[in-house]
Write an enzyme that holds these catalytic residues in place. Structure first.
Site, PDB file in Angstrom:
ATOM      1  N   HIS A  88       0.820  -1.216   0.000  1.00 48.31           N
ATOM      2  CA  HIS A  88       0.000   0.000   0.000  1.00 48.31           C
ATOM      3  C   HIS A  88       0.851   1.262   0.000  1.00 48.31           C
ATOM      4  O   HIS A  88       0.360   2.339  -0.349  1.00 48.31           O
ATOM      5  CB  HIS A  88      -0.991  -0.001   1.179  1.00 48.31           C
ATOM      6  CG  HIS A  88      -0.387   0.273   2.515  1.00 48.31           C
ATOM      7  ND1 HIS A  88      -0.114  -0.718   3.440  1.00 48.31           N
ATOM      8  CD2 HIS A  88      -0.023   1.437   3.104  1.00 48.31           C
ATOM      9  CE1 HIS A  88       0.388  -0.175   4.534  1.00 48.31           C
ATOM     10  NE2 HIS A  88       0.464   1.134   4.355  1.00 48.31           N
ATOM     11  N   SER A 127       4.557   2.203   7.883  1.00 48.91           N
ATOM     12  CA  SER A 127       4.221   1.125   6.957  1.00 48.91           C
ATOM     13  C   SER A 127       5.443   0.592   6.218  1.00 48.91           C
ATOM     14  O   SER A 127       6.296   1.359   5.769  1.00 48.91           O
ATOM     15  CB  SER A 127       3.219   1.621   5.913  1.00 48.91           C
ATOM     16  OG  SER A 127       1.928   1.687   6.438  1.00 48.91           O
ATOM     17  N   ASP A 155      -0.087  -7.660   1.675  1.00 47.28           N
ATOM     18  CA  ASP A 155       0.423  -6.289   1.689  1.00 47.28           C
ATOM     19  C   ASP A 155       1.950  -6.239   1.691  1.00 47.28           C
ATOM     20  O   ASP A 155       2.575  -5.924   2.711  1.00 47.28           O
ATOM     21  CB  ASP A 155      -0.156  -5.546   2.899  1.00 47.28           C
ATOM     22  CG  ASP A 155       0.112  -4.049   2.862  1.00 47.28           C
ATOM     23  OD1 ASP A 155       0.507  -3.547   1.789  1.00 47.28           O
ATOM     24  OD2 ASP A 155      -0.075  -3.392   3.903  1.00 47.28           O
TER      25      ASP A 155
END
Length: 282
Positions: A83, A233, A136
């Protein structure tokens, strides 16, 4: 280290391109001792495999353009979150980001230490579901090799590092309070691997998000206080000297009943056909 505003709705932990140069909207504050949330500053020499993804063109120069983390698993190979390379984070396809780089060996983003290395190739997991947050992860190939010793080994399926209760550390440059406080220096937080049952109870589905133990794991403290947050992230979750997860998503930073959810590295290895050894991806 986690989401931008209150993590009431589970969502990924990358900085959004809309937040370029200006602070993100504040969230409800986390615990009073929050740093990465609930962590501490750390020298990059202690985790030379922790890298920053940057684009000054998209995110400005305030923090050298840092918007996500990553982890070197080979001298020219970096894993990060899928992402982080999506349109919501970058404002368009990653191929349109002219100055996408990996910053290695630099704890303070504003210092001149370490290296800024151009990304030569980008592979985003085609199985990534940005609604369910499954799959992810992405692989970046660097234009230049990192120094020997820069890569970390990855824990294969069955490794004891995945056992509930195992002490782990998460690294990144993300929000240190859950309220939009972004450091320029690398931080780390000590957390514990939580059981699948705890994670499934925290994220049963619906708007909160669904935990899927085959591709995810979660870590933190059941009573809150230490966590990853917005801007972390793609960064590493490490246990027993091995990489076990990549920062992916979660609810409110550092809140009880809202642990951080990570991409499970054993699932990454299975998808890519890697064996998990240090430099195995080179």
């Amino acid at each position: 280290m986690r989401h931008p505003s209150a993590r009431a709705l589970a969502r990924p932990l990358a900085l959004a391109v809309a937040a370029t140069v200006i602070p993100l909207m504040s969230a409800a504050p986390a615990s009073a001792d929050s740093v990465v949330v609930g962590g501490f500053p750390v020298e990059v020499s202690e985790s030379p495999w922790t890298v920053a993804l940057t684009s000054r063109d998209r995110f400005g120069g305030t923090r050298a353009g840092q918007f996500c983390g990553g982890v070197a698993v080979g001298r020219t190979t970096v894993l990060t979150a899928a992402h982080c390379l999506g349109a919501e984070a970058l404002g368009g396809p990653p191929e349109q980001v002219r100055d996408l780089k990996v910053v290695a060996g630099r704890g303070d983003l504003l210092s001149g230490e370490g290296r800024e290395i151009a990304v030569r190739d980008i592979w985003v997991n085609p199985g990534h579901d940005d609604v369910a947050n499954t799959g992810d992860f992405a692989v970046l190939t660097l234009g230049e090799a990192l120094p020997p010793g820069s890569a970390i080994a990855m824990a294969p399926a069955g490794d004891p590092a995945y056992e509930p209760g195992t002490a782990a550390v998460v690294y990144g440059w993300g929000d240190t309070s859950g309220a939009g406080d972004y450091p320029t220096t690398l931080h780390a937080a000590r957390v514990r691997v939580l059981s699948d049952s705890v994670c499934e109870q925290a994220y049963p589905g619906g708007e909160v998000g669904q935990y899927r133990p085959d591709t995810m794991l979660c870590a933190g403290e059941e009573h809150g206080g230490r966590d990853a947050c917005q801007g972390d992230s793609g960064g590493p979750l490490v246990a027993g000297g091995k990489l076990i997860g990549l920062v992916s998503w979660g609810g409110e930073c550092g809140r009880p009943g809202s642990p951080g959810v990570y991409t499970r590295l054993s699932a990454v290895l299975r998808t890519l056909g890697w064996d998990g050894g240090a430099d195995a991806a080179s």
